[in-house]
Design a protein around this motif. Structure first.
Motif, PDB file in Angstrom:
ATOM      1  N   ASN A 130      25.606-109.924 -95.778  1.00 25.02           N
ATOM      2  CA  ASN A 130      26.465-110.584 -94.798  1.00 25.02           C
ATOM      3  C   ASN A 130      25.934-110.337 -93.391  1.00 25.02           C
ATOM      4  O   ASN A 130      25.922-109.208 -92.909  1.00 25.02           O
ATOM      5  CB  ASN A 130      27.892-110.057 -94.919  1.00 25.02           C
ATOM      6  N   VAL A 131      25.462-111.393 -92.730  1.00 27.81           N
ATOM      7  CA  VAL A 131      24.930-111.257 -91.375  1.00 27.81           C
ATOM      8  C   VAL A 131      25.618-112.254 -90.451  1.00 27.81           C
ATOM      9  O   VAL A 131      26.143-113.274 -90.890  1.00 27.81           O
ATOM     10  CB  VAL A 131      23.396-111.476 -91.327  1.00 27.81           C
ATOM     11  N   ARG A 132      25.575-111.929 -89.168  1.00 23.45           N
ATOM     12  CA  ARG A 132      26.122-112.813 -88.140  1.00 23.45           C
ATOM     13  C   ARG A 132      25.076-112.989 -87.048  1.00 23.45           C
ATOM     14  O   ARG A 132      24.581-112.007 -86.492  1.00 23.45           O
ATOM     15  CB  ARG A 132      27.405-112.221 -87.558  1.00 23.45           C
ATOM     16  N   LEU A 133      24.716-114.235 -86.770  1.00 27.45           N
ATOM     17  CA  LEU A 133      23.744-114.555 -85.740  1.00 27.45           C
ATOM     18  C   LEU A 133      24.437-114.569 -84.378  1.00 27.45           C
ATOM     19  O   LEU A 133      25.493-115.184 -84.218  1.00 27.45           O
ATOM     20  CB  LEU A 133      23.103-115.908 -86.036  1.00 27.45           C
ATOM     21  N   LEU A 134      23.850-113.867 -83.409  1.00 28.06           N
ATOM     22  CA  LEU A 134      24.490-113.689 -82.105  1.00 28.06           C
ATOM     23  C   LEU A 134      23.570-114.147 -80.979  1.00 28.06           C
ATOM     24  O   LEU A 134      22.383-113.815 -80.964  1.00 28.06           O
ATOM     25  CB  LEU A 134      24.829-112.212 -81.883  1.00 28.06           C
ATOM     26  N   PRO A 191      12.947-112.003 -79.778  1.00 32.73           N
ATOM     27  CA  PRO A 191      12.833-113.370 -79.262  1.00 32.73           C
ATOM     28  C   PRO A 191      13.274-114.375 -80.323  1.00 32.73           C
ATOM     29  O   PRO A 191      13.001-114.196 -81.515  1.00 32.73           O
ATOM     30  CB  PRO A 191      11.341-113.511 -78.938  1.00 32.73           C
ATOM     31  N   ALA A 192      13.948-115.426 -79.887  1.00 34.49           N
ATOM     32  CA  ALA A 192      14.486-116.404 -80.835  1.00 34.49           C
ATOM     33  C   ALA A 192      13.393-117.046 -81.678  1.00 34.49           C
ATOM     34  O   ALA A 192      13.663-117.500 -82.798  1.00 34.49           O
ATOM     35  CB  ALA A 192      15.262-117.480 -80.077  1.00 34.49           C
ATOM     36  N   ASP A 193      12.150-117.086 -81.169  1.00 36.45           N
ATOM     37  CA  ASP A 193      11.060-117.693 -81.919  1.00 36.45           C
ATOM     38  C   ASP A 193      10.177-116.677 -82.623  1.00 36.45           C
ATOM     39  O   ASP A 193       9.108-117.036 -83.140  1.00 36.45           O
ATOM     40  CB  ASP A 193      10.210-118.562 -81.000  1.00 36.45           C
ATOM     41  N   ASN A 194      10.606-115.412 -82.666  1.00 36.26           N
ATOM     42  CA  ASN A 194       9.810-114.398 -83.346  1.00 36.26           C
ATOM     43  C   ASN A 194       9.779-114.681 -84.844  1.00 36.26           C
ATOM     44  O   ASN A 194      10.829-114.809 -85.489  1.00 36.26           O
ATOM     45  CB  ASN A 194      10.400-113.010 -83.083  1.00 36.26           C
ATOM     46  N   ARG A 195       8.585-114.757 -85.406  1.00 39.86           N
ATOM     47  CA  ARG A 195       8.440-115.167 -86.808  1.00 39.86           C
ATOM     48  C   ARG A 195       9.110-114.187 -87.772  1.00 39.86           C
ATOM     49  O   ARG A 195       9.790-114.598 -88.723  1.00 39.86           O
ATOM     50  CB  ARG A 195       6.956-115.299 -87.159  1.00 39.86           C
ATOM     51  N   SER A 196       8.944-112.900 -87.527  1.00 43.17           N
ATOM     52  CA  SER A 196       9.545-111.907 -88.427  1.00 43.17           C
ATOM     53  C   SER A 196      11.063-111.959 -88.363  1.00 43.17           C
ATOM     54  O   SER A 196      11.740-111.899 -89.394  1.00 43.17           O
ATOM     55  CB  SER A 196       9.047-110.507 -88.076  1.00 43.17           C
ATOM     56  N   LEU A 197      11.610-112.073 -87.167  1.00 40.06           N
ATOM     57  CA  LEU A 197      13.064-112.139 -87.040  1.00 40.06           C
ATOM     58  C   LEU A 197      13.610-113.412 -87.670  1.00 40.06           C
ATOM     59  O   LEU A 197      14.658-113.387 -88.328  1.00 40.06           O
ATOM     60  CB  LEU A 197      13.474-112.052 -85.572  1.00 40.06           C
ATOM     61  N   ARG A 198      12.912-114.540 -87.480  1.00 38.60           N
ATOM     62  CA  ARG A 198      13.364-115.782 -88.122  1.00 38.60           C
ATOM     63  C   ARG A 198      13.319-115.632 -89.643  1.00 38.60           C
ATOM     64  O   ARG A 198      14.180-116.157 -90.357  1.00 38.60           O
ATOM     65  CB  ARG A 198      12.491-116.954 -87.688  1.00 38.60           C
ATOM     66  N   SER A 199      12.325-114.909 -90.155  1.00 34.69           N
ATOM     67  CA  SER A 199      12.242-114.674 -91.603  1.00 34.69           C
ATOM     68  C   SER A 199      13.385-113.787 -92.076  1.00 34.69           C
ATOM     69  O   SER A 199      13.914-113.972 -93.181  1.00 34.69           O
ATOM     70  CB  SER A 199      10.897-114.037 -91.958  1.00 34.69           C
ATOM     71  N   VAL A 200      13.765-112.794 -91.257  1.00 34.65           N
ATOM     72  CA  VAL A 200      14.936-111.970 -91.580  1.00 34.65           C
ATOM     73  C   VAL A 200      16.167-112.844 -91.727  1.00 34.65           C
ATOM     74  O   VAL A 200      16.933-112.736 -92.705  1.00 34.65           O
ATOM     75  CB  VAL A 200      15.161-110.906 -90.483  1.00 34.65           C
ATOM     76  N   ILE A 201      16.377-113.720 -90.769  1.00 35.41           N
ATOM     77  CA  ILE A 201      17.557-114.594 -90.791  1.00 35.41           C
ATOM     78  C   ILE A 201      17.529-115.506 -92.012  1.00 35.41           C
ATOM     79  O   ILE A 201      18.521-115.630 -92.741  1.00 35.41           O
ATOM     80  CB  ILE A 201      17.624-115.421 -89.495  1.00 35.41           C
ATOM     81  N   GLY A 259      16.204-115.606 -73.833  1.00 32.60           N
ATOM     82  CA  GLY A 259      15.485-116.123 -74.991  1.00 32.60           C
ATOM     83  C   GLY A 259      15.561-115.245 -76.223  1.00 32.60           C
ATOM     84  O   GLY A 259      14.975-115.586 -77.256  1.00 32.60           O
ATOM     85  N   TRP A 260      16.257-114.123 -76.128  1.00 26.90           N
ATOM     86  CA  TRP A 260      16.415-113.240 -77.280  1.00 26.90           C
ATOM     87  C   TRP A 260      17.732-113.532 -78.002  1.00 26.90           C
ATOM     88  O   TRP A 260      18.687-114.021 -77.395  1.00 26.90           O
ATOM     89  CB  TRP A 260      16.391-111.771 -76.849  1.00 26.90           C
ATOM     90  N   ILE A 261      17.774-113.193 -79.283  1.00 15.60           N
ATOM     91  CA  ILE A 261      18.983-113.308 -80.089  1.00 15.60           C
ATOM     92  C   ILE A 261      19.189-112.014 -80.874  1.00 15.60           C
ATOM     93  O   ILE A 261      18.297-111.155 -80.916  1.00 15.60           O
ATOM     94  CB  ILE A 261      18.919-114.496 -81.071  1.00 15.60           C
ATOM     95  N   GLY A 262      20.351-111.883 -81.481  1.00 14.14           N
ATOM     96  CA  GLY A 262      20.657-110.712 -82.291  1.00 14.14           C
ATOM     97  C   GLY A 262      21.197-111.097 -83.651  1.00 14.14           C
ATOM     98  O   GLY A 262      21.718-112.209 -83.836  1.00 14.14           O
ATOM     99  N   VAL A 263      21.058-110.196 -84.606  1.00 15.42           N
ATOM    100  CA  VAL A 263      21.581-110.390 -85.955  1.00 15.42           C
ATOM    101  C   VAL A 263      22.316-109.119 -86.356  1.00 15.42           C
ATOM    102  O   VAL A 263      21.724-108.035 -86.396  1.00 15.42           O
ATOM    103  CB  VAL A 263      20.458-110.673 -86.977  1.00 15.42           C
ATOM    104  N   ARG A 264      23.616-109.239 -86.636  1.00 16.10           N
ATOM    105  CA  ARG A 264      24.417-108.083 -87.026  1.00 16.10           C
ATOM    106  C   ARG A 264      24.676-108.111 -88.522  1.00 16.10           C
ATOM    107  O   ARG A 264      25.003-109.155 -89.081  1.00 16.10           O
ATOM    108  CB  ARG A 264      25.755-108.056 -86.290  1.00 16.10           C
TER     109      ARG A 264
END
Length: 417
Positions: free
Chosen positions: A117-121, A97-107, A139-144
């Motif tokens: 090197n990451v790309r937000l999708l 989810p775009a508002d997931n705290r752990s994923l936002r911290s990863v980004i 509402g989900w996003i990805g990070v490659r």
């Protein structure tokens, strides 16, 4: 450093990935090294066996990505020395989810480190990049990331053991260590086993995975917050016609999902037509009294539902084709424990454990650090979670602390209790 008979410069207890890497690194520095294992070498009773482990540099915490990138370099160097590969490089894909705290911290963590090197999708970009294989919810996003890959764990442990032997290390299995004491003649550390054997080492490194808490309490009296977990690894059958698109050759990545449950997976490699998708976590267990017949139904149901939603039409979800058992050694915060044992043994014994289901990829870096701590009494780039370097001067607190390894240096010693 000299040795003779049953006298060694460094005795390493535990021949999983951490111990095997530590033995290799110490032997590479010219030390006489003994590596002890309580079971058969390459056994399947702990945490260093199986067909695949993920390597990724995307972490919510900023101190792990540099460690993983250095591990990548050390994996490549070891493979070059061995003459064969245990690591297959792939992209890595995080989603949630775009508002997931752990994923936002990863980004945020990756954005602050130009080396990752990451790309937000968004959903449309994910669909385009992976040809519709992943179907993210609204509402989900990805990070490659390019810094992904799959390690063959049993083969990797065997590789580091072979490299250690090539450097002169001595390996002995069926040697359950029951005692670690200061030598009466002050020549180092006396390591005794259940078989009645005894070995003298100037230094000792303890890397016994799920047995860490038991052994450390027995020899040092410390009670570590390391809880063994019994976990299961599931392989699912890929639906006919989709086999190639879920392979590394088809561009399929290693992945992690930060939804309500944390799901991870690797491309189809070890078993043709099957894909490994599992749930991070498990149930508390005693490593010596595991319930091998325990029901994994809840785990299977949760992962099956995730597959139906995220990989629709690609994978059969009625039940896994293969279920394998493994163990985690969990700390409360999932950070590692790396420290001197202290007390009477001071800096003569180094302990490493609590790798919490995500340490295998960093084995070469941890092994090098353990060798440095044992041989030099200090290691560049090791610090407490408070951010303080623990190189010199060392403040021995008498309590084992949870430490992490980075490639950065700090100037002052830790004063944390």
């Amino acid at each position: 450093m000299e040795s003779c008979g049953d006298q060694f410069d460094v005795v390493v207890v535990g021949a999983g990935i951490m111990g095997s890497c530590a033995a290799y690194e110490a032997a590479k520095r010219g030390c006489r090294v003994l590596l002890l294992e309580q079971f058969d070498f390459l056994h399947q009773l702990g945490s260093s066996h199986g067909e695949s482990r993920t390597i990724r540099a995307t972490y919510p915490e900023e101190y792990y990505p540099p460690m993983v990138l250095e591990a990548h370099r050390l994996w490549e160097a070891a493979q070059s020395e061995a003459g064969y590969r245990v690591l297959t490089r792939t992209p890595h894909f995080d989603m949630g989810p775009a508002d997931n705290r752990s994923l936002r911290s990863v980004i945020a963590s990756c954005e602050r480190q130009s080396s990752v090197n990451v790309r937000l999708l968004d959903r449309a970009a994910v669909d385009e990049m992976f040809s519709g294989t992943f179907r993210l919810p609204e509402g989900w996003i990805g990070v490659r990331s390019d810094a992904g890959g799959v390690i063959k764990p049993t083969k990797a442990v065997a590789m580091f053991q072979a490299l250690a032997i090539r450097r002169g290390a001595v390996l002995k299995d069926h040697m359950e260590v029951t005692g670690i004491k200061k030598d009466e003649e002050d020549r180092g550390v006396r390591v005794s086993t259940a078989t009645g054997d005894s070995f003298l080492g100037k230094k000792c490194v303890v890397t016994v995975g799920p047995w860490t808490s038991k052994l450390v309490k027995a020899v040092g009296g410390h009670v570590l917050p390391i809880q063994p977990l019994h976990t299961t690894i599931c392989y699912w059958k890929i639906k006919e016609g989709h086999e190639h698109e879920l392979t590394p050759e088809g561009g399929f990545p290693t992945f992690a999902s930060y939804g309500e449950i944390y799901v991870y997976g690797t491309p189809s490699m070890e078993f043709p037509g099957l894909i490994k998708i599992g749930l991070h976590g498990g149930r508390p267990c005693d490593p010596d009294r595991r319930d091998w017949t325990s029901n994994s139904g809840m785990l299977v149901d949760a992962v099956g539902s995730w597959i139906e939603q995220m990989l629709p039409g690609k994978v059969e979800t009625d039940k896994p084709v293969i279920i394998q058992s493994c163990m985690y050694s969990m700390t409360p915060d999932e950070d590692f424990v790396i420290d001197f044992l202290g007390g009477e043994l001071g800096k003569d014994v180094v302990v490493a454990g609590g790798f919490s289901g995500h340490g295998f990829k960093m084995g070469p870096v941890v092994g090098r650090t353990l060798a440095e701590l044992a041989i030099d009494g200090a290691a560049d780039g090791i610090r407490c979670r408070c951010g303080t370097n623990l190189r010199t001067p060392w403040k021995q607190t008498g309590e084992l602390c949870s430490l992490v390894v980075t490639l950065f240096s700090f100037s002052s010693a830790c004063s944390c209790p």
